[in-house]
Design a protein around this motif. Sequence first.
Motif, PDB file in Angstrom:
ATOM      1  N   PRO A   1     -49.298 -16.941  35.779  1.00  0.00           N
ATOM      2  CA  PRO A   1     -48.927 -18.025  36.691  1.00  0.00           C
ATOM      3  C   PRO A   1     -49.157 -19.425  36.140  1.00  0.00           C
ATOM      4  O   PRO A   1     -48.359 -20.335  36.402  1.00  0.00           O
ATOM      5  N   ASN A   2     -50.233 -19.622  35.349  1.00  0.00           N
ATOM      6  CA  ASN A   2     -50.491 -20.968  34.830  1.00  0.00           C
ATOM      7  C   ASN A   2     -49.421 -21.394  33.832  1.00  0.00           C
ATOM      8  O   ASN A   2     -49.078 -22.580  33.729  1.00  0.00           O
ATOM      9  N   VAL A   3     -48.845 -20.434  33.099  1.00  0.00           N
ATOM     10  CA  VAL A   3     -47.756 -20.761  32.179  1.00  0.00           C
ATOM     11  C   VAL A   3     -46.510 -21.124  32.980  1.00  0.00           C
ATOM     12  O   VAL A   3     -45.800 -22.082  32.656  1.00  0.00           O
ATOM     13  N   ALA A   4     -46.237 -20.365  34.047  1.00  0.00           N
ATOM     14  CA  ALA A   4     -45.079 -20.646  34.895  1.00  0.00           C
ATOM     15  C   ALA A   4     -45.162 -22.048  35.500  1.00  0.00           C
ATOM     16  O   ALA A   4     -44.157 -22.763  35.590  1.00  0.00           O
TER      17      ALA A   4
ATOM     18  N   GLU B   1     -62.848 -20.402  29.933  1.00  0.00           N
ATOM     19  CA  GLU B   1     -63.176 -20.816  31.305  1.00  0.00           C
ATOM     20  C   GLU B   1     -62.112 -21.756  31.852  1.00  0.00           C
ATOM     21  O   GLU B   1     -61.768 -21.707  33.042  1.00  0.00           O
ATOM     22  N   GLY B   2     -61.578 -22.623  30.992  1.00  0.00           N
ATOM     23  CA  GLY B   2     -60.521 -23.539  31.424  1.00  0.00           C
ATOM     24  C   GLY B   2     -59.259 -22.802  31.826  1.00  0.00           C
ATOM     25  O   GLY B   2     -58.612 -23.149  32.836  1.00  0.00           O
ATOM     26  N   GLU B   3     -58.892 -21.767  31.068  1.00  0.00           N
ATOM     27  CA  GLU B   3     -57.683 -20.997  31.396  1.00  0.00           C
ATOM     28  C   GLU B   3     -57.864 -20.205  32.694  1.00  0.00           C
ATOM     29  O   GLU B   3     -56.927 -20.056  33.478  1.00  0.00           O
ATOM     30  N   LYS B   4     -59.067 -19.713  32.905  1.00  0.00           N
ATOM     31  CA  LYS B   4     -59.347 -18.970  34.137  1.00  0.00           C
ATOM     32  C   LYS B   4     -59.189 -19.873  35.362  1.00  0.00           C
ATOM     33  O   LYS B   4     -58.571 -19.500  36.368  1.00  0.00           O
TER      34      LYS B   4
ATOM     35  N   ARG C   1     -55.864 -22.278  39.890  1.00  0.00           N
ATOM     36  CA  ARG C   1     -55.160 -23.453  40.390  1.00  0.00           C
ATOM     37  C   ARG C   1     -53.662 -23.199  40.484  1.00  0.00           C
ATOM     38  O   ARG C   1     -53.004 -23.647  41.437  1.00  0.00           O
ATOM     39  N   ALA C   2     -53.098 -22.453  39.539  1.00  0.00           N
ATOM     40  CA  ALA C   2     -51.662 -22.160  39.554  1.00  0.00           C
ATOM     41  C   ALA C   2     -51.279 -21.360  40.798  1.00  0.00           C
ATOM     42  O   ALA C   2     -50.218 -21.612  41.405  1.00  0.00           O
ATOM     43  N   LEU C   3     -52.121 -20.423  41.189  1.00  0.00           N
ATOM     44  CA  LEU C   3     -51.839 -19.650  42.396  1.00  0.00           C
ATOM     45  C   LEU C   3     -51.861 -20.551  43.639  1.00  0.00           C
ATOM     46  O   LEU C   3     -51.083 -20.342  44.581  1.00  0.00           O
TER      47      LEU C   3
ATOM     48  N   ILE D   1     -50.994 -23.722  43.526  1.00  0.00           N
ATOM     49  CA  ILE D   1     -49.756 -24.499  43.416  1.00  0.00           C
ATOM     50  C   ILE D   1     -48.568 -23.665  43.892  1.00  0.00           C
ATOM     51  O   ILE D   1     -47.658 -24.194  44.557  1.00  0.00           O
ATOM     52  N   PHE D   2     -48.563 -22.371  43.593  1.00  0.00           N
ATOM     53  CA  PHE D   2     -47.515 -21.499  44.120  1.00  0.00           C
ATOM     54  C   PHE D   2     -47.444 -21.619  45.638  1.00  0.00           C
ATOM     55  O   PHE D   2     -46.363 -21.769  46.222  1.00  0.00           O
ATOM     56  N   GLU D   3     -48.600 -21.546  46.262  1.00  0.00           N
ATOM     57  CA  GLU D   3     -48.649 -21.625  47.727  1.00  0.00           C
ATOM     58  C   GLU D   3     -48.157 -22.980  48.207  1.00  0.00           C
ATOM     59  O   GLU D   3     -47.392 -23.074  49.176  1.00  0.00           O
ATOM     60  N   GLU D   4     -48.576 -24.055  47.547  1.00  0.00           N
ATOM     61  CA  GLU D   4     -48.148 -25.403  47.931  1.00  0.00           C
ATOM     62  C   GLU D   4     -46.645 -25.580  47.792  1.00  0.00           C
ATOM     63  O   GLU D   4     -46.018 -26.319  48.562  1.00  0.00           O
TER      64      GLU D   4
END
Length: 336
Positions: free
Chosen positions: A213-216, A271-274, A279-281, A283-286
């Motif tokens: 998701p973070n890449v997307a 830890e940053g990628e985790k 956060r990406a999930l 953003i998906f919701e937002e």
Amino acid sequence: MRSIVFIGAFMLTATLVLSSPINAEAKKMQFRFGFDTNPKVGGGTAGVLAEKYINESCAGEIEAKFFPNAVMGTDPEMIDKTRMGALQGVIMPIAVLGTTIPYTDSLVLPFVVNSWEKAETFLDSPVSQEFLKGVESYGFKGMGFCTFGLYGLELNKEARTLEEISKLKFRVAPSPILLKTFKALDIEPMVIQFPDLYESLKQGVVDGCDLPPNVAVLVKYTEVIKYFVKTGHTFGLYMFMVNKGWYDKIPDDVRVKFDAAIDRACREHWEGEKKAEQRALEIFEEKGIQTIDLPPEEMQKFVDATKSVVEWRLGEYDAKGKAIAEKVFEVVNYQR
């Protein structure tokens, strides 16, 4: 007399040159290491941190320079350059590394490492060190692992079962393991180059793709997808590797600092990628993208359907590779 004066002057000049700042600078070991994509993606963040920490802790002894965006070539080219010493290091996707060092892609076989918890269990186990050591016979020194997160399915059509998903058109990266995984799921994969994927999703050439998701979010696929299915079918991993011959020439006291700098970079990056995935999930919701959690019985269908891919790949490993893969399966509790 003139000869004596000349010789004396020559020796004085040579001494000054050898002790000059320019020559001292030349004595630094050069550490040039590459990465195939954007420095903001996955292992790229580890590369940025590694360059910083190596230059801070090994100042005057090793000078690090990070080359992202495939400046030093494609992944296969950088593997060869690192092995030959034209590059001193590379942050390499394990899915690609497996074409050169087969056992390594046991980590990215379908549903073997299907959660952050399992990935971290592997990292903290002695098997991870054995895994890194295994690349030494190929001319590399394994320094650590980086990640770009847990994969899922990005869709522009709703699908909540394997049967529904198998009816969709999927873009899949040109990885033999991923291609076989999707075919095992009865999904006919389409190979589309990554730069063309955004428009392909937007125009309906494909109905979905598989990415963390973070890449997307980073590549703005939030503009062209409507659903995200949390399959966890593979975990995006890189190995941070250096040329072993070059590494062995580092003085012992400097090597300790070099190792610590890369270890620090990998851990902070992890830890940053985790956090970026969490956060990406959000953003998906937002953005109104619906996240779909498959029920256990549906997930089991995915796992069962792809066991043949695991057996196929294991059959291509040598005895040593199979032994390491079996240890990985045991550590992460993958049931064959």
